[in-house]
Design an enzyme around this catalytic site. Structure first.
Site, short mmCIF file in Angstrom:
data_model
loop_
_atom_site.label_atom_id
_atom_site.label_comp_id
_atom_site.label_asym_id
_atom_site.label_seq_id
_atom_site.Cartn_x
_atom_site.Cartn_y
_atom_site.Cartn_z
CE LYS A 256 108.22 74.01 122.65
NZ LYS A 256 109.66 73.72 122.53
NE ARG A 331 116.03 78.76 115.65
CZ ARG A 331 116.86 77.77 115.96
NH1 ARG A 331 117.74 77.33 115.07
NH2 ARG A 331 116.82 77.22 117.16
#
Ligand code: BES
Ligand code: MN
Ligand code: ZN
Length: 483
Positions: A256, A331
């Site tokens: 990121k 997830r």
């Protein structure tokens, strides 16, 4: 914050709640000239009016009628934040609330707002003594609130503080192992059991999603199992809560950028903070519900052995997943927890996760994106809890087309879909690992705030805790009536 009912006449500063200036008539505490002053201020649009009684202050709060319960309650909560600011400005330590209005929840809600606004995280401040708010206690006159409400107010305030503290702790303190220790501490305090699987045990179980995320980290993962099973539990099948426990999300090799992105990723365990705080309250309030909570925890790092885009991993369920973006890590570890939940034959599973930027983009800091396969009456209870607590829900559809995006050329699934509708394809990924009534709450937009606003401090918000607790309280009452 201490909440209590006083028996004697209040001697400290007081706050009087009225619904309308006409109710000033019933208040013998005010001199006629003071009543005139309040009336004038009210006519000028003031809703929180201060009267200086030399040694103490009198505050008069006039409830703002917003036309419906949801908005009126929120206005009262926000007024609580105004009261909190003024009380601390005047260096008050106690405040006694009397409700003269017809709204019999007003004292509770106002105090809730004061309590939520009075939260501080000063652990790392050298001058914490100086910065600490003066306000320590809220009292009520006996007819303004009842004992149950007081207990609930205190417990939920503590639950929110626990939850916010966890989010505010940086990775330098809160590793996955430390998170397990915090859970154990809170479990002891509240009275629920905690079991933690260490890395070896996680490997033995074969939790491939959690292990893949952890591969780039120097710190081992943990898988945490909380259970509250009171004797008189009215649900035969437990409710299972699942919380994303990514104690830091660098994105892994799909790194990121720092600004307004990675710089706030200590909050990527906010889902776990919601379920841990809620477990604290459930046990403290002794809700007659059997509840289990699961927290898979790890940081997500680009270390030497990190998983790479293109890797194929085998999940706990046996499903193979082609990882095309290591930043879609939540997830992966949630899927293992959702698979683990099957062993409980749960009546309902609710997962909380800072899962997608897409959810934050969609609704901003004003609500939770949710989706799931739970029955309509469950969804309705969740929605009404969310409205009552002003932690609102927006439901997204789990249409097949979003699931089709997750087809992989070489594995059973891949871990990312299209950018468009990204919150839903993430939900579809999770759905694959469920076979029970299930709700997914994407709290990416609401879990962390960069500036204090009303009763929400900067940093961790604990957004979702009050909605979830409202729902669980409804469940315990509803089932009692049926039994
Ligand atoms: N933890 C992030 C989601 C997030 C974003 C939380 C902003 C809070 C604020 C999550 O792990 C993530 O990185 N999601 C990616 C998924 C994408 C790679 C498919 C995202 O939303 O960009
Ligand atoms: Mn990520
Ligand atoms: Zn994440």
């Amino acid at each position: 914050m201490n909440f209590s009912i006083i028996q004697k006449k209040p001697k400290d500063s007081q706050l009087l709640i009225i619904g309308d200036v006409k109710e000033l008539r019933n208040i013998d505490l005010l001199e006629p000239n003071e009543k005139t002053y309040v009336k004038k201020a009210a006519e000028a649009g003031d809703t929180l009016i201060t009267i200086n009684k030399l040694k103490k202050y009198l505050f008069i709060y006039i409830i703002e009628d917003k036309g419906n319960n949801t908005d009126t309650s929120e206005a009262i909560r926000k007024a609580g934040a105004r009261v909190q600011a003024v009380a601390n400005q005047y260096k008050l330590e106690d405040l006694c609330i009397t409700n003269y209005s017809a709204n019999n929840k007003a004292a509770y809600i106002l105090a809730e707002g004061i309590g939520l606004a009075n939260y501080q995280f000063l652990k790392y401040k050298g001058d914490a003594d100086k910065l600490t708010y003066s306000l320590k206690a809220i009292q009520f006159t006996a007819d303004s609130i009842d004992r149950n409400q007081i207990a609930q107010l205190r417990i939920i305030n503590e639950a929110v503080s626990h939850s916010r503290n966890l989010v505010n702790e940086p990775l330098s303190y809160l590793t996955a192992v430390q998170l397990a220790e915090e859970i154990a501490k809170i479990g002891k305090q509240a009275g629920f059991s905690v079991k933690t699987l260490n890395k070896k045990q996680i490997e033995k179980e074969g939790m491939g999603g959690l292990l893949a995320v952890n591969r780039g980290s120097m710190q081992p993962p943990t898988f945490n199992i909380m259970e509250y099973k009171p004797k008189g539990a009215i649900n035969e099948q437990p409710i299972v809560l699942v919380g994303k426990g990514v104690v830091y999300d660098t994105g892994g090799l799909s790194l990121k950028p720092t600004a307004a992105s990675m710089d706030r990723m200590k909050s990527d365990m906010s889902g776990s903070a919601v379920v841990i705080g809620s477990m604290y309250a459930v046990a403290k309030m002794k809700l007659p519900l059997h509840i289990v909570a699961l927290v898979p925890a790890s940081d997500n790092r680009p270390g030497q052995d990190a998983y790479v885009p293109g890797d194929v991993i085998t999940m706990y369920s046996g499903t193979t997943v082609e990882v095309l973006n290591t930043d879609a890590e939540g997830r992966l570890l949630l899927a293992d927890a959702l698979h683990y939940a099957k062993r409980y034959n749960p009546e309902l599973v609710c997962d909380f996760a800072t899962l997608t930027g897409a959810a934050a983009i969609a609704v901003g800091p004003y609500g939770i994106v949710c989706m799931g396969t739970a029955e309509d009456d469950t969804k309705q209870q969740l929605r009404s809890g969310g409205d009552r607590q002003y932690e609102r829900l927006v439901e997204y559809p789990l249409w097949d087309e979003y699931g089709a995006q997750l087809k992989s050329d070489i594995a059973d699934m891949k871990n990312i879909g299209a950018r468009e509708g990204g919150a839903i394809s993430a939900g579809k990924f999770l759905q694959h690992f469920t076979d029970y009534p299930w709700m997914h709450f994407d709290i990416a937009g609401v879990s962390f705030s960069t500036a204090k606003k009303d009763y929400i401090p900067s940093g961790g918000t604990a957004y979702g805790v009050r909605m979830l607790l409202d729902f669980l309280q409804q469940r315990s009452q509803q089932n009692t009536q049926e039994a």
